[in-house]
Design an enzyme around this catalytic site. Structure first.
Site, mmCIF file in Angstrom:
data_model
loop_
_atom_site.group_PDB
_atom_site.id
_atom_site.type_symbol
_atom_site.label_atom_id
_atom_site.label_comp_id
_atom_site.label_asym_id
_atom_site.label_seq_id
_atom_site.Cartn_x
_atom_site.Cartn_y
_atom_site.Cartn_z
ATOM 1 C CE LYS A 23 49.842 63.935 -54.206
ATOM 2 N NZ LYS A 23 50.554 65.161 -53.767
ATOM 3 C CE LYS A 79 45.817 64.820 -52.074
ATOM 4 N NZ LYS A 79 46.620 65.710 -51.197
HETATM 5 N N1 C2G Z 1 49.776 68.083 -43.445
HETATM 6 C C1 C2G Z 1 49.836 68.223 -42.057
HETATM 7 N N2 C2G Z 1 48.693 68.406 -41.365
HETATM 8 C C2 C2G Z 1 47.492 68.459 -42.001
HETATM 9 C C3 C2G Z 1 47.433 68.333 -43.398
HETATM 10 C C4 C2G Z 1 48.599 68.151 -44.112
HETATM 11 O O1 C2G Z 1 50.932 68.178 -41.463
HETATM 12 N N3 C2G Z 1 46.366 68.639 -41.259
HETATM 13 C C5 C2G Z 1 51.034 67.876 -44.164
HETATM 14 C C6 C2G Z 1 51.066 66.541 -44.910
HETATM 15 O O2 C2G Z 1 51.441 65.496 -44.026
HETATM 16 C C7 C2G Z 1 52.124 66.814 -45.976
HETATM 17 C C8 C2G Z 1 51.939 68.315 -46.269
HETATM 18 O O3 C2G Z 1 51.189 68.869 -45.166
HETATM 19 O O4 C2G Z 1 53.424 66.594 -45.436
HETATM 20 C C9 C2G Z 1 51.190 68.563 -47.558
HETATM 21 O O5 C2G Z 1 49.951 67.898 -47.476
HETATM 22 P P1 C2G Z 1 49.230 67.468 -48.856
HETATM 23 O O6 C2G Z 1 49.141 68.645 -49.740
HETATM 24 O O7 C2G Z 1 48.003 66.671 -48.512
HETATM 25 O O8 C2G Z 1 50.344 66.490 -49.450
HETATM 26 P P2 C2G Z 1 50.153 65.015 -50.030
HETATM 27 O O9 C2G Z 1 48.973 64.976 -50.940
HETATM 28 O O10 C2G Z 1 50.261 64.104 -48.892
HETATM 29 O O11 C2G Z 1 51.431 64.918 -51.012
HETATM 30 O O12 C2G Z 1 55.278 62.915 -52.861
HETATM 31 C C10 C2G Z 1 54.594 63.269 -51.667
HETATM 32 C C11 C2G Z 1 53.225 63.821 -51.960
HETATM 33 O O13 C2G Z 1 53.289 64.847 -52.938
HETATM 34 C C12 C2G Z 1 52.611 64.328 -50.676
#
Ligand code: C2G
Length: 134
Positions: A45, A47
């Site tokens: 990712k 990250k």
């Molecule tokens: N999220 C949200 N609102 C935000 C930030 C995040 O609703 N302001 C939601 C994202 O859409 C996601 C969850 O919180 O459903 C977790 O966000 P992240 O940690 O950024 O997840 P991500 O990196 O998108 O990882 O296999 C799928 C991935 O692991 C998803």
């Protein structure tokens, strides 16, 4: 007992994540969170997390909506997770809209929930003027 699953990094946990987890739990009785491991975050990712997997796991486990935290180690595990954890509903924020519809083939309902606008880990880091430690 309706079982729900969601996936993510959840680094620098914030109210956008909590809004997602609360709504995900409201779709069932039991919420599994598949938490991206440090390796998966870095290698797949791209990250760099501020908190380690163990720290992020402890934070998630303290949230009333979360019933179980499991590791997310790769992109491919979702299909098997649906069966291994007897999942009825798969939930993600709508930044992932359409990306996981294939999970319907495994018998899961797929739900994308509106993201919480204006907050993100990237925004927090930029607002704090996070600079690399020398
Ligand atoms: N999220 C949200 N609102 C935000 C930030 C995040 O609703 N302001 C939601 C994202 O859409 C996601 C969850 O919180 O459903 C977790 O966000 P992240 O940690 O950024 O997840 P991500 O990196 O998108 O990882 O296999 C799928 C991935 O692991 C998803």
């Amino acid at each position: 007992m309706r079982r729900v699953i969601t996936y993510g990094t959840f680094d620098l946990l914030h109210y956008g994540h909590i809004n997602l987890l609360r709504r995900a739990k409201a779709l069932g009785d039991y919420l599994v969170v598949a938490l991206s491991t440090d390796d998966f975050n870095w290698n797949q990712k791209r990250k760099k997390c501020y908190f380690s997997y163990e720290q992020r796991k402890a934070l998630l486990e303290s949230i009333r909506y979360v019933d179980l935290v499991i590791p997310e180690e790769n992109w491919e595990q979702k299909r098997t997770d649906i069966h291994e954890y007897h999942i009825d509903t798969f939930v993600m924020g709508d930044d992932w809209e359409g990306k996981f519809d294939f999970l319907k083939e495994e018998g899961a309902e797929v739900v994308y929930l509106p993201r919480t606008p204006e907050i993100s880990t990237t925004q927090i880091k930029s607002d704090l003027g996070v600079v690399k430690k020398d």
